[in-house]
Scaffold this active site. Sequence first.
Site, short mmCIF file in Angstrom:
data_model
loop_
_atom_site.label_atom_id
_atom_site.label_comp_id
_atom_site.label_asym_id
_atom_site.label_seq_id
_atom_site.Cartn_x
_atom_site.Cartn_y
_atom_site.Cartn_z
N ARG A 67 18.32 42.70 -46.88
CA ARG A 67 17.66 41.59 -46.18
C ARG A 67 18.75 40.61 -45.79
NH1 ARG A 67 14.82 36.62 -48.05
NH2 ARG A 67 13.21 36.07 -46.52
N ASN A 88 11.89 32.62 -43.26
CA ASN A 88 12.00 32.53 -44.71
C ASN A 88 11.18 31.37 -45.26
OD1 ASN A 88 13.49 33.34 -47.28
ND2 ASN A 88 14.03 31.17 -47.16
N GLU A 89 10.37 31.64 -46.29
CA GLU A 89 9.63 30.60 -47.04
C GLU A 89 9.15 29.48 -46.11
OE1 GLU A 89 12.13 29.43 -50.32
OE2 GLU A 89 12.31 31.50 -51.05
N HIS A 138 8.02 35.81 -52.98
CA HIS A 138 9.28 35.52 -53.66
C HIS A 138 8.95 35.12 -55.10
CE1 HIS A 138 11.53 34.60 -49.62
NE2 HIS A 138 10.97 35.81 -49.67
N TYR A 162 10.12 33.65 -58.49
CA TYR A 162 11.04 32.89 -59.33
C TYR A 162 10.25 32.29 -60.49
CZ TYR A 162 14.47 33.62 -55.62
OH TYR A 162 15.32 34.20 -54.71
N GLU A 208 12.21 38.42 -52.50
CA GLU A 208 13.29 37.76 -53.24
C GLU A 208 12.84 37.64 -54.69
OE1 GLU A 208 14.75 34.44 -49.96
OE2 GLU A 208 14.74 33.89 -52.08
N TRP A 251 17.75 38.61 -55.01
CA TRP A 251 18.57 37.53 -54.46
C TRP A 251 19.71 37.28 -55.44
CZ3 TRP A 251 18.27 34.91 -49.84
CH2 TRP A 251 19.18 33.85 -49.70
#
Length: 546
Positions: free
Chosen positions: A86, A163-164, A230, A232, A259, A288
Amino acid sequence: MRLRPTPTAARPATVAAALLALFLSFLVATPPAEAAPTGFRVQNGRLLEANGNDFVMRGVNHAHTWYPDRISSFAHIKAKGANTVRVVLANGDRWTRNDTADVANVVSQCKQSRLICVLEVHDTTGYGEQSGATTLSRAADYWISVKSALAGQEDYVIVNIGNEPYGNTNYTAWTADTKAAVQKLRGAGFDHTLMVDAPNWGQDWAFTMRDNAASVFAADPDANTVFSIHMYGVFDTAAEITDYLNRFVTAKLPIVVGEFGHDHSDGNPDEDTILAVSQQLRLGYLGWSWSGNGGGVEYLDMVTNFDPNQLTSWGQRLFNGANGIAATAEEAAVYSGSGGGDTTPPTAPGTPTASGVTSSSATLTWAAASDATGVTGYDIVRVTGGTESAVTSSTRTTATLTGLSPATSHTFAVYARDAAGNRSPRSGTVTVTTSSGGSSSACGVGYRVTGSWSGGFQGEIVLRNTGTSAINGWTLRWSFPDSQRITNLWGGTATQSGSEVSVAAASYTATIPASGSVTLGFTASRSTANPSPTAFTLNGADCSVS
């Protein structure tokens, strides 16, 4: 795009005949045959290549827009086993714009390295909350402006629109804005698979993407959109990860983990579960990131200073650990020779048989499938009322299934895969009925060093159940004899005080069937001698050591 069929009857001699011919042409005209798929596409909730076989992303993110001189990273990422990269790009609203020539070069580098390219605009990150962030509409305009670099690359490129695209402010606008961006690109003639990131800085804690994904997918006239979450700090428990991904799979909506990391400033994600569940469900993941992180998250670098020979503990975990890239990635079939290469599927595996059945696990064994170019692996599925769900994968003709409900009948079948990604017909099914329960702490431990470097090493622990019933939940303890210290561990959660180490089971290693085993891997610092531990206990009971 479909064209209206044109009548081809000969020109009539009179007006009346012309009208009659026109009328008859409307009666007999039939729609044109469906065109062969162009590049990647989504079908039944799965991402498929043009040859109709599943493609499961296994790769990393690379910050190309900030490090445009690190072109060699593409080849290095491939060499570590990835099948996808990516790539961070910028549309010029917040960071320096990557122009058409640069985008074309990125695509070329991906193809030279036999990687699938997921291209994303990073300027949209945190829109509504982050100063300078731009809209999805502006990101779509960028893709249209560089379209000449992407046209004809549908076999190799997936367009991740932005992205995001929202932070935690006004994020409910994500649904309408995402639909509009998808439709803008389709209107501009983009036939590529599109990828859309979640709001809330990509983590969707408010479930805006989860709850509106079906309507976004329906708004794509090509029905060719993939969703990206994503993971996290929001995803710090196995339950959260499993629930989120399974909801998409159950709804037959395509999802990838676009991610994730092993740690983050907003919390400690459960990377072991992310990897295990992604492999179990055969969903894509992209860690990531390769190198070059700053702003306090330098620990997310997979290699130090873009040097492929300096894997960090995070890089070791992602590439070489359990359910990691090296063990699970399969190269895209489009690179397997001209025209997509091998398109012949393997034969069906033999009907599996079950052994070692406990309250929560069973071992399946089956006769090997055959294939002209060789079978590379097997997918085990659960069959319920005619519906299949992925359970796990195996490179051998046996697999131990864990986490089964006790005193329950479970039906399983097996598929074979070859190197080109072709999938066989399904095997026959086997029904397994688990017992009501039981546990044991009798154990054996195998400890070995699998690799060493100056000041550090990588090790493996095979934990064996030598009892007659399953172990359901465990804690393994040992003492390092010479100041070794765990820096990363997969297969469980490690804590260390001085030389004393305690490892609690991960969700996917918690059950060990009778006569079965689980494998832990770790990296650690070391002195010169690096002697091995000589004693281990499991749930307080001594284990034999070999």
